[in-house]
Each structure stands twice: as C-alpha cells, then as structure tokens.
Design an enzyme around this catalytic site. Sequence first.
Site, PDB file in Angstrom:
ATOM      1  N   LYS A  17      44.984  28.430  45.062  1.00  0.00           N
ATOM      2  CA  LYS A  17      46.040  28.331  44.057  1.00  0.00           C
ATOM      3  C   LYS A  17      47.197  27.515  44.631  1.00  0.00           C
ATOM      4  O   LYS A  17      48.091  28.048  45.282  1.00  0.00           O
ATOM      5  CB  LYS A  17      46.474  29.734  43.626  1.00  0.00           C
ATOM      6  N   CYS A  81      32.516  21.218  33.399  1.00  0.00           N
ATOM      7  CA  CYS A  81      32.278  21.555  34.801  1.00  0.00           C
ATOM      8  C   CYS A  81      31.416  20.526  35.504  1.00  0.00           C
ATOM      9  O   CYS A  81      31.389  20.464  36.734  1.00  0.00           O
ATOM     10  CB  CYS A  81      31.621  22.928  34.899  1.00  0.00           C
ATOM     11  N   GLY A 116      46.454  31.613  34.337  1.00  0.00           N
ATOM     12  CA  GLY A 116      45.474  32.692  34.474  1.00  0.00           C
ATOM     13  C   GLY A 116      44.637  32.877  33.231  1.00  0.00           C
ATOM     14  O   GLY A 116      44.847  32.225  32.205  1.00  0.00           O
ATOM     15  N   ARG A 188      37.204  45.597  38.865  1.00  0.00           N
ATOM     16  CA  ARG A 188      37.615  45.693  37.465  1.00  0.00           C
ATOM     17  C   ARG A 188      36.566  45.095  36.535  1.00  0.00           C
ATOM     18  O   ARG A 188      36.117  43.979  36.748  1.00  0.00           O
ATOM     19  CB  ARG A 188      38.953  44.966  37.282  1.00  0.00           C
ATOM     20  N   CYS A 199      32.480  37.155  38.996  1.00  0.00           N
ATOM     21  CA  CYS A 199      32.977  35.994  38.256  1.00  0.00           C
ATOM     22  C   CYS A 199      33.693  35.050  39.207  1.00  0.00           C
ATOM     23  O   CYS A 199      34.419  35.489  40.104  1.00  0.00           O
ATOM     24  CB  CYS A 199      33.954  36.426  37.159  1.00  0.00           C
ATOM     25  N   CYS A 200      33.513  33.752  39.006  1.00  0.00           N
ATOM     26  CA  CYS A 200      34.203  32.791  39.861  1.00  0.00           C
ATOM     27  C   CYS A 200      35.701  32.812  39.557  1.00  0.00           C
ATOM     28  O   CYS A 200      36.112  33.097  38.439  1.00  0.00           O
ATOM     29  CB  CYS A 200      33.647  31.389  39.659  1.00  0.00           C
TER      30      CYS A 200
END
Length: 381
Positions: A17, A81, A116, A188, A199-200
């Site tokens: 990030k 992608c 996000g 979660r 999940c990526c």
Amino acid sequence: MSENVHVVSAAMVPFGKHRSSSYVGLAVPPLIEALRSAGIDKSDVDAVWVGHSYGGMMTGQRICKEIGLGTVPTVNVDNACSGGATAVHEAWETISRGDIDVAVVIGVEKLTQFGGGTLPLSPEDREVKQGIVMPAVYAMRATRYLYETEATPEDLALVSVKARKHGALNPFAQYRKEVTVEEVLNARPVADPLTLLMCCPTGDGAAVVVLASDRARARLGARGMRVAASVLHSGQVAEGFRDMTAPEISAHSARDAYEIAGIGPEDLDMIELHDAFSIAELVYYETFGLAERGRGIDLIRDGRTTFGGDVVVNPSGGLLAKGHPVGASGVAQIVEAFWQLTGVAGGRQIDDARWAMTHVTGGGTAGLDHGACTIHLFEAA
C-alpha cells in the site's frame, strides 16, 4: 512469426500500500533498474507497452517522460487483470514479426486510490447492476467445486497457507508472514466459503521487463529466457448455465501454448498462475493438466506444488501473498519467472529450473468465462 524473442531484464518494486506514490512514482524505479541491468540505453528502446486499468489517459507517456524516453511508440493496454500480460504479448508479437528489436513493457497499478473494498466493475454490465462482485463469483465457483468433489474448506485454506509460506521468502511480496490452516479458516468471512485470507489483497505496485530479438540479445550479450509461447484469448460468449469449475478460456490457452512450445504440463518446473482467490488454484491445477478433474486437492494435500514437489506453483507467493495490483500482476509473474530461470531468486530458488508458465485472466463480464486470458511459456537460456 520468424524471430525468437527473449526476456533479457526484469525488475519490480515491492507490492503493498504505497498511498503516497503515483503511477509515475511506482513505475520509474523499476524502469530504470530494468534498463540498467539489461545494459541498454534509452536510445536502444524501439517501443514501450504499459499495462494498467485505472491509471488514466497517457499513463505510459507520463512514466517515460520522467527518464527522457520519448519519440518511440508508447501504447497503453487495458485488459483488466490480464493487461500487463497482454502488453507483453503485444511486444512479443511485434518483435516476432521482425518489426523491432527491443521493447520495454511496464505493468503498474495503484489500487489504494479507491480506499478499500472490491474493485469497481463496469456499470453497464447486467450482473454488476444486480450487485455481483468478484469475491461472490469465486465463492460460487468454490461452492460448486466443494459440492462436486471431495474438497473441503481445509483444502482452500491449504492453498493460502502455501501462498503465505512462499511469500515469506519473497522480499517483494505484500504479505510476508506465514499463516496456519486454522488462522485461514477463522479469518473474517468474505463470501461463503471464502474467508479474508483466501482472497488476494488490494495494493499498489509496478513491474518492468525488457524483451529483445536474437540480434539485440547477441549485441547486448545479455542473459535471459526465451519466450517459447505467448497466447492471448478472449472469452467465448455463452448464456445460461456455465461450468464454473472448468474455465474453458484458460484450458484453451494452455492447450495452445503447450502445442506452440512443444512441451506438456509434466515438463514445467514452475507456474505463476492467477490465484486471486484460493479456489482458483485448485481449479487451474486441473485446467492445466496437472491433475485429473476433481483431483486438484491431491496436489495441495500431498505438497506436490511447493518446493521439492512436482512443480512449484506461485513461488513468489502468488496474488494471495505477493498482492494483485491489477495492471502490474501479469508482468510481475514474468519477473518471477525470469529470476527463477536465471538463477537469482535467492531463498526461493527452484533447483535447475528450465521451463516456466505464467497465467493471468482478466475481467468479470456477464456471458463470458473471462474477458481475457494470457499464457506465456518460457525456457531458460
């Protein structure tokens, strides 16, 4: 196609990030490094391709001008992608025809700009209008796979555990901490049966490769790997029921790539595949011919797709651990293949690696298996 094409240099920045960075700021450092390590000057570059999805107009030109690289054709490629890998395919095709000798391919993306959550999809798509998002698509795929096979949620977790183990060895990975099956299962919930660690992540990053003809490679005296096959397919339109556990676009692309290169899945030493969600890896084991239908679970359970196994899948950590800045991912896969096939991958080096596959799909669009799929096969020099 008459000319051999080689990847002669590769560089990237650590994925993560990078909130204070711009597209230009992300891409310029690996661009400079890739040119330097290839031993070429800006004047040697015949064309530039740049894969991205959300960088805006003239992203490639904005990057190249920072190092004074101008006048040559600069093409921006958006194929979701698969954008970065598609850019490599276009560069390979142009060199193969003998039109140019040296091409630079940049993949770059900054997903933290969205703050996000899931990535924005086309508002014109009828399924998007109904609220579909990519985690839901893969959750449906996982649910069907669990129903039709002997797979369990623990098998999905094993994929994530392996990815994080590999990522812990990669200084360029977004996540470098190992996890346990229990941690993955207890993370979660995102979309049943997928948890957060299946999940990526979203993030930012950039990767660069330099491609060269035989002539240019000989002139440079560069090391590298040969592009043995470069295949780009778009999805087949099919309304109504579709078997989500047998992605035909990837199967057809792999079939064509094997035929062009003259090898089979048993020859591969490594694969960097599109594991945006853990279920994808199990499905692609079967799609690529590594396992029979429904038996991808045997490979992950028996440790046959990690170091010391039959074939190392996602030695970089894959999208699950390395991260998935959309436009950069396909190029970053090729960077990993280059490092492995030239023997400079450090603590995650695969012994005597000769053949590598990279695979990335792009785009969730109603009526298509995927919007695009790009597969490359590489042979060590």
